[in-house]
Design an enzyme around this catalytic site. Structure first.
Site, PDB file in Angstrom:
ATOM      1  CB  THR A   7       6.749  -6.072   8.558  1.00  0.00           C
ATOM      2  OG1 THR A   7       6.264  -6.656   7.272  1.00  0.00           O
ATOM      3  CG2 THR A   7       8.365  -6.299   8.625  1.00  0.00           C
ATOM      4  CG  ASN A   9       5.892  -7.964   2.532  1.00  0.00           C
ATOM      5  OD1 ASN A   9       7.103  -8.588   2.154  1.00  0.00           O
ATOM      6  ND2 ASN A   9       5.166  -7.277   1.838  1.00  0.00           N
ATOM      7  N   GLY A  11       9.603 -10.091   2.202  1.00  0.00           N
ATOM      8  CA  GLY A  11      10.336  -9.135   1.029  1.00  0.00           C
ATOM      9  C   GLY A  11      10.708  -7.827   1.876  1.00  0.00           C
ATOM     10  CE  LYS A  12       5.836  -3.908   3.735  1.00  0.00           C
ATOM     11  NZ  LYS A  12       5.044  -3.199   4.762  1.00  0.00           N
ATOM     12  CG  ASP A  70       1.239   0.990   5.488  1.00  0.00           C
ATOM     13  OD1 ASP A  70       0.960  -0.254   5.441  1.00  0.00           O
ATOM     14  OD2 ASP A  70       0.455   1.883   4.561  1.00  0.00           O
ATOM     15  CG  PHE A 152       8.755  -7.742  -2.085  1.00  0.00           C
ATOM     16  CD1 PHE A 152       7.489  -7.379  -1.562  1.00  0.00           C
ATOM     17  CD2 PHE A 152       9.923  -7.171  -1.722  1.00  0.00           C
ATOM     18  CE1 PHE A 152       7.421  -6.069  -0.824  1.00  0.00           C
ATOM     19  CE2 PHE A 152       9.906  -5.940  -1.121  1.00  0.00           C
ATOM     20  CZ  PHE A 152       8.808  -5.437  -0.761  1.00  0.00           C
ATOM     21  CE1 TYR A 154       0.615  -4.244  -7.536  1.00  0.00           C
ATOM     22  CE2 TYR A 154       1.498  -3.988  -5.494  1.00  0.00           C
ATOM     23  CZ  TYR A 154       0.271  -4.128  -6.134  1.00  0.00           C
ATOM     24  OH  TYR A 154      -0.730  -4.241  -5.837  1.00  0.00           O
ATOM     25  CG  ASP A 155      10.242  -4.978  -6.566  1.00  0.00           C
ATOM     26  OD1 ASP A 155       9.681  -3.577  -6.645  1.00  0.00           O
ATOM     27  OD2 ASP A 155      10.873  -5.346  -5.657  1.00  0.00           O
ATOM     28  CG  HIS A 180       9.730   2.506  -1.777  1.00  0.00           C
ATOM     29  ND1 HIS A 180      10.439   1.768  -2.653  1.00  0.00           N
ATOM     30  CD2 HIS A 180       8.570   1.844  -1.266  1.00  0.00           C
ATOM     31  CE1 HIS A 180       9.775   0.514  -2.608  1.00  0.00           C
ATOM     32  NE2 HIS A 180       8.892   0.460  -1.929  1.00  0.00           N
TER      33      HIS A 180
HETATM   34  P1  ITT Z   1       2.922  -5.761   6.651  1.00  0.00           P
HETATM   35  O1  ITT Z   1       1.797  -4.971   6.800  1.00  0.00           O
HETATM   36  O2  ITT Z   1       2.958  -6.923   7.604  1.00  0.00           O
HETATM   37  O3  ITT Z   1       4.345  -5.035   6.644  1.00  0.00           O
HETATM   38  P2  ITT Z   1       2.079  -5.914   4.043  1.00  0.00           P
HETATM   39  O4  ITT Z   1       2.652  -6.757   2.766  1.00  0.00           O
HETATM   40  O5  ITT Z   1       0.709  -6.262   4.329  1.00  0.00           O
HETATM   41  O6  ITT Z   1       3.234  -6.505   5.080  1.00  0.00           O
HETATM   42  P3  ITT Z   1       1.735  -3.138   3.293  1.00  0.00           P
HETATM   43  O7  ITT Z   1       0.430  -3.045   3.635  1.00  0.00           O
HETATM   44  O8  ITT Z   1       2.578  -1.916   3.602  1.00  0.00           O
HETATM   45  O9  ITT Z   1       2.569  -4.411   3.834  1.00  0.00           O
HETATM   46  O10 ITT Z   1       1.448  -3.265   1.735  1.00  0.00           O
HETATM   47  C1  ITT Z   1       2.700  -3.133   0.997  1.00  0.00           C
HETATM   48  C2  ITT Z   1       2.410  -3.849  -0.383  1.00  0.00           C
HETATM   49  O11 ITT Z   1       2.924  -2.680  -1.495  1.00  0.00           O
HETATM   50  C3  ITT Z   1       3.391  -5.014  -0.572  1.00  0.00           C
HETATM   51  O12 ITT Z   1       2.542  -6.056  -0.294  1.00  0.00           O
HETATM   52  C4  ITT Z   1       3.719  -4.832  -1.985  1.00  0.00           C
HETATM   53  O13 ITT Z   1       2.560  -5.453  -2.782  1.00  0.00           O
HETATM   54  C5  ITT Z   1       3.687  -3.487  -2.226  1.00  0.00           C
HETATM   55  N1  ITT Z   1       5.203  -3.001  -2.153  1.00  0.00           N
HETATM   56  C6  ITT Z   1       5.689  -2.173  -1.197  1.00  0.00           C
HETATM   57  N2  ITT Z   1       7.089  -2.031  -1.237  1.00  0.00           N
HETATM   58  C7  ITT Z   1       7.172  -2.659  -2.446  1.00  0.00           C
HETATM   59  C8  ITT Z   1       8.318  -2.851  -2.864  1.00  0.00           C
HETATM   60  O14 ITT Z   1       9.619  -2.312  -2.347  1.00  0.00           O
HETATM   61  N3  ITT Z   1       8.487  -3.702  -4.278  1.00  0.00           N
HETATM   62  C9  ITT Z   1       7.488  -4.271  -4.525  1.00  0.00           C
HETATM   63  N4  ITT Z   1       6.178  -4.026  -3.930  1.00  0.00           N
HETATM   64  C10 ITT Z   1       6.059  -3.247  -2.862  1.00  0.00           C
END
Ligand code: ITT
Length: 208
Positions: A7, A9, A11-12, A70, A152, A154-155, A180
């Site tokens: 990933t 992201n 935040g993740k 995802d 991060f 939508y939190d 989740h």
């Molecule tokens: P990677 O594919 O590189 O992991 P990404 O941000 O594109 O990064 P996703 O395709 O899984 O990841 O999209 C997830 C989106 O859902 C993320 O950008 C947030 O907007 C939202 N999201 C997922 N988990 C969240 C959380 O715990 N808190 C807030 N928003 C979340």
């Protein structure tokens, strides 16, 4: 045991490292150059597997356990949108804030100030033994008024069931117990333990 996160992201990455604190965990970009992964699956599971496989193959000789997440938010009043499109709801390169504002606008257009919603996380694991995927969910409500700076995505507009405050206000200690991502990763940890045990029986218990 080296775990590599597929990933980009931040935040993740922060949340997953916190949840897997008893393991050696690296974002894949610490090991190889970041690259674009086309997420053209139709489900969270398909997209998580696409990301984990892509990074596993790109790592080549680095024999690691690769984990991808995802995830997204599904809003009842919007027929489950944005779902798998959560990261690009506000446009191809939309920021977290733009995505959140689009969701707020969509609720306002329906004359609503809140709706039931849930987050989903599909956690894919790819290793030399094969691949698997587990899920976690968190239920609650989204509101049109963002509150708090924690987390991060939508939190700031998500209020978990049983709480009055948003995840933006509640902070990481609460989110880690409910999310989740935590639920999915707790299942993934069981699979990782099984891989470890299997490797110890076959005598291959080290990872390059
Ligand atoms: P990677 O594919 O590189 O992991 P990404 O941000 O594109 O990064 P996703 O395709 O899984 O990841 O999209 C997830 C989106 O859902 C993320 O950008 C947030 O907007 C939202 N999201 C997922 N988990 C969240 C959380 O715990 N808190 C807030 N928003 C979340």
């Amino acid at each position: 045991m080296k775990i590599v996160l597929a990933t980009s992201n931040k935040g993740k990455v922060r949340e997953i490292i916190e949840l897997l604190h008893d393991h050696e965990v690296y974002p894949y970009t610490d090991l190889i150059e970041g690259f674009e992964i086309i997420e053209d699956g139709e489900t969270f599971k398909e997209n998580a597997l696409i990301k984990a496989r892509a990074v596993y193959h790109a790592l080549g000789d680095i024999d690691a356990i690769v984990i991808a997440d995802d995830s997204g938010i599904s809003v009842d009043a919007l027929g489950g949108q944005p779902g798998i499109y959560s990261a690009r709801y506000g446009g191809e390169n939309a920021t977290d804030k733009e995505n959140m504002n689009k969701l707020i606008d969509a609720l306002k257009q329906q004359g609503l100030d809140s709706s039931k919603a849930h987050y989903t996380a599909a956690i894919a694991i790819v290793t030399r033994e094969g691949e698997s995927c587990v899920h976690g969910w968190m239920h609650g409500d989204v509101s049109i008024v963002p509150r708090g700076e924690n987390g991060f995505g939508y939190d700031p507009i998500f209020v978990p069931s049983g709480f009055e405050k948003t995840l933006g206000e509640l902070g990481s200690e609460v989110k880690v117990g409910l999310s989740h991502r935590s639920k999915g990763l707790n299942l993934a940890k069981i699979l990782i333990e099984q891989i470890k045990t299997q490797r110890s029986y076959t005598g291959i218990d080290t990872i390059k």
